[in-house]
Scaffold this active site. Structure first.
Site, PDB file in Angstrom:
ATOM      1  N   ASP A  29     -92.549   6.190  72.790  1.00  0.00           N
ATOM      2  CA  ASP A  29     -93.796   6.820  73.227  1.00  0.00           C
ATOM      3  C   ASP A  29     -94.945   6.018  72.617  1.00  0.00           C
ATOM      4  O   ASP A  29     -94.932   5.727  71.419  1.00  0.00           O
ATOM      5  CB  ASP A  29     -93.826   8.269  72.730  1.00  0.00           C
ATOM      6  CG  ASP A  29     -94.934   9.094  73.351  1.00  0.00           C
ATOM      7  OD1 ASP A  29     -96.073   8.585  73.448  1.00  0.00           O
ATOM      8  OD2 ASP A  29     -94.671  10.251  73.718  1.00  0.00           O
ATOM      9  N   ILE A  30     -95.941   5.651  73.425  1.00  0.00           N
ATOM     10  CA  ILE A  30     -97.059   4.859  72.892  1.00  0.00           C
ATOM     11  C   ILE A  30     -98.082   5.735  72.169  1.00  0.00           C
ATOM     12  O   ILE A  30     -99.005   5.215  71.541  1.00  0.00           O
ATOM     13  CB  ILE A  30     -97.746   3.998  73.975  1.00  0.00           C
ATOM     14  CG1 ILE A  30     -98.301   4.857  75.104  1.00  0.00           C
ATOM     15  CG2 ILE A  30     -96.789   2.935  74.498  1.00  0.00           C
ATOM     16  CD1 ILE A  30     -99.241   4.101  76.031  1.00  0.00           C
ATOM     17  N   HIS A  93     -88.740  14.152  81.766  1.00  0.00           N
ATOM     18  CA  HIS A  93     -88.530  13.371  80.550  1.00  0.00           C
ATOM     19  C   HIS A  93     -88.245  14.280  79.364  1.00  0.00           C
ATOM     20  O   HIS A  93     -88.609  15.438  79.349  1.00  0.00           O
ATOM     21  CB  HIS A  93     -89.710  12.444  80.248  1.00  0.00           C
ATOM     22  CG  HIS A  93     -91.031  13.118  80.078  1.00  0.00           C
ATOM     23  ND1 HIS A  93     -91.756  13.643  81.125  1.00  0.00           N
ATOM     24  CD2 HIS A  93     -91.773  13.348  78.966  1.00  0.00           C
ATOM     25  CE1 HIS A  93     -92.891  14.162  80.671  1.00  0.00           C
ATOM     26  NE2 HIS A  93     -92.920  14.003  79.354  1.00  0.00           N
ATOM     27  N   HIS A  95     -88.414  14.292  75.074  1.00  0.00           N
ATOM     28  CA  HIS A  95     -88.945  13.678  73.860  1.00  0.00           C
ATOM     29  C   HIS A  95     -87.884  13.756  72.764  1.00  0.00           C
ATOM     30  O   HIS A  95     -87.324  14.839  72.537  1.00  0.00           O
ATOM     31  CB  HIS A  95     -90.181  14.445  73.358  1.00  0.00           C
ATOM     32  CG  HIS A  95     -91.362  14.370  74.251  1.00  0.00           C
ATOM     33  ND1 HIS A  95     -92.392  13.481  74.039  1.00  0.00           N
ATOM     34  CD2 HIS A  95     -91.703  15.095  75.352  1.00  0.00           C
ATOM     35  CE1 HIS A  95     -93.309  13.662  74.965  1.00  0.00           C
ATOM     36  NE2 HIS A  95     -92.914  14.636  75.773  1.00  0.00           N
TER      37      HIS A  95
END
Length: 130
Positions: A29-30, A93, A95
């Site tokens: 994750d950016i 998605h 995490h």
């Protein structure tokens, strides 16, 4: 219109890839909550996690489990937490976030920033531990 995640899978947008197979893709994750915060997605563009078929959902979770184990070997943490929010990007998605305390996975916390070299090294280390 393709989601940002579909563009990442196609290589149109760069990512810090951690793992990939025929059906799933994992990348850092950016805007991470913690170092090693990874997103795991199906390559098939599906907006909502629970719109995936049973087989696709099961496959995603098995793939995520492998990635989580690699994160745990790479990032010093007590556990790797899993969360599904799905509100920011219209692409299913999961995490995966390294945890050492209860607030480590609070999505209201300010996001962390790491230099590109550190993100690249982290992704490569997790990939090595796959």
């Amino acid at each position: 219109m393709a989601s940002i995640f579909s563009k990442i899978v196609k290589g149109e947008i760069p990512s810090y890839k951690v793992a990939e197979d025929e059906y799933y893709y994992a990348f850092l994750d950016i805007n991470p909550l913690q170092k090693g915060h990874t997103l795991v997605i199906p390559k098939k563009e599906t907006d909502y996690l629970f719109d995936l078929s049973d087989e696709e959902l099961a496959g995603l979770m098995v793939f995520a489990k492998k990635v989580a184990r690699a994160i745990g070997k790479t990032i010093p943490c007590q556990r790797v937490g899993v969360a599904v929010l799905g509100l920011d990007v219209p692409h299913a998605h999961v995490h995966l976030v390294p945890l050492n305390g209860g607030d480590d996975m609070n999505f209201c916390n300010p996001k962390k920033q790491f230099p590109a070299e550190e993100m690249k090294a982290c992704a490569e280390s997790i990939a090595t531990n796959m």
